[in-house]
Write a protein that holds these residues in place. Sequence first.
Motif, PDB file in Angstrom:
ATOM      1  N   LEU A   1       0.841  -1.205   0.000  1.00  0.00           N
ATOM      2  CA  LEU A   1       0.000   0.000   0.000  1.00  0.00           C
ATOM      3  C   LEU A   1       0.877   1.256   0.000  1.00  0.00           C
TER       4      LEU A   1
ATOM      5  N   VAL B   1      -7.056  -0.104  -3.785  1.00  0.00           N
ATOM      6  CA  VAL B   1      -6.620   0.554  -2.545  1.00  0.00           C
ATOM      7  C   VAL B   1      -7.391  -0.019  -1.360  1.00  0.00           C
ATOM      8  N   GLY B   2      -8.705  -0.105  -1.514  1.00  0.00           N
ATOM      9  CA  GLY B   2      -9.551  -0.647  -0.454  1.00  0.00           C
ATOM     10  C   GLY B   2      -9.133  -2.064  -0.072  1.00  0.00           C
TER      11      GLY B   2
ATOM     12  N   VAL C   1      -5.898  -2.017   1.962  1.00  0.00           N
ATOM     13  CA  VAL C   1      -6.114  -1.567   3.343  1.00  0.00           C
ATOM     14  C   VAL C   1      -6.737  -2.704   4.152  1.00  0.00           C
TER      15      VAL C   1
ATOM     16  N   SER D   1      -9.214   4.140   3.591  1.00  0.00           N
ATOM     17  CA  SER D   1      -8.881   4.115   2.153  1.00  0.00           C
ATOM     18  C   SER D   1      -9.219   5.454   1.507  1.00  0.00           C
TER      19      SER D   1
END
Lengths: 210, 210
Positions: free
Chosen positions: A93, A138-139, A142, A161
């Motif tokens: 990330l 991205v979500g 995370v 996020s």
Amino acid sequence: MTTARVTPPRRGRPGYDLESLLAVVVKVFNEQGYEATSMEDLSRRLGITKSAIYHHVSGKDELLRLAVDRALDGLSEAARETAALEGRAIDRLEHLVRRSVHVLVERLPFVTLLLRVRGNTEAERRALARRREFDHLVGELVRQAEAEGDVRPDVDPAVASRLLFGLVNSLTEWYKPRGGLDADALAETVCKIAFDGLRRPSVPPGDPTT
Amino acid sequence: MTTARVTPPRRGRPGYDLESLLAVVVKVFNEQGYEATSMEDLSRRLGITKSAIYHHVSGKDELLRLAVDRALDGLSEAARETAALEGRAIDRLEHLVRRSVHVLVERLPFVTLLLRVRGNTEAERRALARRREFDHLVGELVRQAEAEGDVRPDVDPAVASRLLFGLVNSLTEWYKPRGGLDADALAETVCKIAFDGLRRPSVPPGDPTT
């Protein structure tokens, strides 16, 4: 009519290839808004006729698609690179955030336009769909990082996020490419604040390293 | 021409007071952009004549001023409250961030409009000047916190100020008031990430508290 920047133009008209045309177009879109910009406006700002623009593209919709794809292709490349990495999700990330800052810095006007797209036309809806794919990644990272115990337990991963990319995307509001701060330093500061916070970490009493 | 909100309107027209008028106007400005919105557009969306709008305000410029002042007054109040606090700058800064999140949540459409203002008219330039005052206060607090040794030494305070409010302002891009997350929880998450970071703090080996 206007003249070209470097080489003497033919018939007094500036010559554009697709890249230099897009650079002007994206500037006008960002200043006036995509919807409020007519082909007439673009023709005036480019100093060429509308039919000269149609020589390059089929219309405004294609100009938008080409412009936002400059941003989206950069972000997709960062996403692909991240997906190929191994290791903990929190580190992947961080890699994605760092690479995204670079994409924003290098393609600032294109990302600025992308972030303003609202979805009223086919080209806009397509851009939003590609953006959602990125947000989804991205979500996912995370959530994985949370499952691996690397995210602080007192934040909601979905909100985190959004905030993470809110932080990155805010660069389009204030970053000036010629402001002296380079992409590496900026990416480093973004990652420091996003992952470790602005506050100086408290030092355990008696820690001899500080 | 206009009637109050509660009593049945005369001649089948919706009645507006200034607040309910502004609520519609700010929505239209946010959807279409301030510049691209004409008094004609507003008249159509409000369902009242242009002269009925002029009964409330002198024109589009005053509508913008009143709308962005809803946002700016909230932020100024948060700033005044913060200035009256004692204690370390990092804690006052955290208070300001927390209060700002509340202002954004409570006055979301007005702050959204404020953040899109570009400075082409007198009302816009005035709004930008008031926004700069607020940004200046944030910058001051970050610098003070740095001088007090409470900001991590590896970030530039000027960049940190920008990022901090980039994070807060990004709420206007995705926060949905009816999304279930209340202002307190949101402010808490924003402060956690901004000040302590997303990453779970590493636990010193042998720490018995975890």
